[in-house]
Design a protein around this motif. Structure first.
Motif, PDB file in Angstrom:
ATOM      1  N   TYR A 136       0.571  -1.114  -0.379  1.00  6.75           N
ATOM      2  CA  TYR A 136       0.206  -0.172   0.078  1.00  6.75           C
ATOM      3  C   TYR A 136       0.782   1.787  -0.150  1.00  6.75           C
ATOM      4  O   TYR A 136       1.940   1.519   0.610  1.00  6.75           O
ATOM      5  N   PHE A 137       0.697   1.684  -0.679  1.00 10.97           N
ATOM      6  CA  PHE A 137       1.736   3.978  -1.278  1.00 10.97           C
ATOM      7  C   PHE A 137       0.248   4.523  -0.886  1.00 10.97           C
ATOM      8  O   PHE A 137      -0.495   4.535  -2.034  1.00 10.97           O
ATOM      9  N   LYS A 138      -0.150   5.679  -0.711  1.00 11.12           N
ATOM     10  CA  LYS A 138      -0.995   6.303  -0.399  1.00 11.12           C
ATOM     11  C   LYS A 138       0.354   8.428  -0.024  1.00 11.12           C
ATOM     12  O   LYS A 138       0.266   8.310   0.566  1.00 11.12           O
ATOM     13  N   LYS A 139      -0.747   9.102  -1.335  1.00 12.76           N
ATOM     14  CA  LYS A 139       0.282  10.892  -0.754  1.00 12.76           C
ATOM     15  C   LYS A 139      -1.169  11.668  -1.172  1.00 12.76           C
ATOM     16  O   LYS A 139      -1.637  10.996  -1.350  1.00 12.76           O
ATOM     17  N   PHE A 140      -1.122  12.071  -0.176  1.00 11.69           N
ATOM     18  CA  PHE A 140      -2.309  13.225   0.221  1.00 11.69           C
ATOM     19  C   PHE A 140      -1.674  13.914   1.036  1.00 11.69           C
ATOM     20  O   PHE A 140      -1.128  14.770   2.235  1.00 11.69           O
TER      21      PHE A 140
END
Length: 203
Positions: A136-140
């Motif tokens: 999982y990878f998330k940028k916000f």
């Protein structure tokens, strides 16, 4: 846009209030046609939903974009259509604030807490979630900080993991807390109708 100018934009917008189903629903209309819709819990004053909408370049009404609250449900396709449906076990990312923190919940992440790394990247003005197993990878970003031109502070960031859900919290800076208190006072003074003409339909 600094804190003062954002609160000025909110205060100068055309606002309509609707009290319904234990919620205070506020519809904002800004100059240029941009709209914002918010829902607050009447008992706790907590922000439950924030959505924004802007007309398209051709003047058609745009889609509501959910900033806070459950993401828009994907319309269910008819049985005979060849639409690829999103897997219900995929991670679901949503923002659900508390009084003192911005908070994001990512459901369907069945990994132990030590797999996760959550970091603030001040130069990019974003938060990045990574997993050591590369699953999982998330940028916000935190739109509230961007609107008010406030710095991103890594020490305000924390996270926990329980019931297959990663919960990321960012402690609200005092400028945001003051802004929210000022705005709430004004919203409570709006004459709320119980069946007004506010476009607060669930999209």
């Amino acid at each position: 846009m600094a804190v003062q100018s954002w609160i000025d934009v909110l205060k100068s917008s055309k606002k309509t209030a609707l009290i319904h189903d234990g919620k205070r629903k506020i519809h904002y209309l800004f100059k240029g046609g941009k709209e914002m819709s918010e829902e607050y819990d009447l008992k706790t004053d907590e922000l439950l939903v924030r959505k924004l909408r802007m007309d398209s370049t051709l003047g058609a009404q745009g889609q509501w974009l959910v900033e806070v609250g459950e993401p828009n449900a994907v319309p269910v396709a008819s049985v005979d259509s060849e639409v690829i449906k999103e897997n219900c076990s995929n991670p679901v990312f949503m923002r659900k604030d508390t009084k003192t923190s911005f908070q994001w919940r990512i459901r369907n992440l069945p990994y132990p807490k030590d797999v996760f790394s959550v970091t603030a990247e001040p130069s990019e003005r974003c938060i990045i979630i990574r997993t050591s197993n590369k699953k999982y990878f998330k940028k916000f970003d935190i739109t509230d900080l961007d609107r008010c031109q406030l710095p991103l502070d890594g020490s305000a960031l924390s996270f926990t993991h329980a019931n297959n859900t990663l919960i990321v919290s960012y402690k609200k800076p005092k400028e945001i807390l003051t802004l929210e208190q000022d705005l709430l006072k004004e919203l409570k003074n709006l004459k709320g109708t119980s069946d007004g003409d506010v476009d607060c339909k669930t999209q």
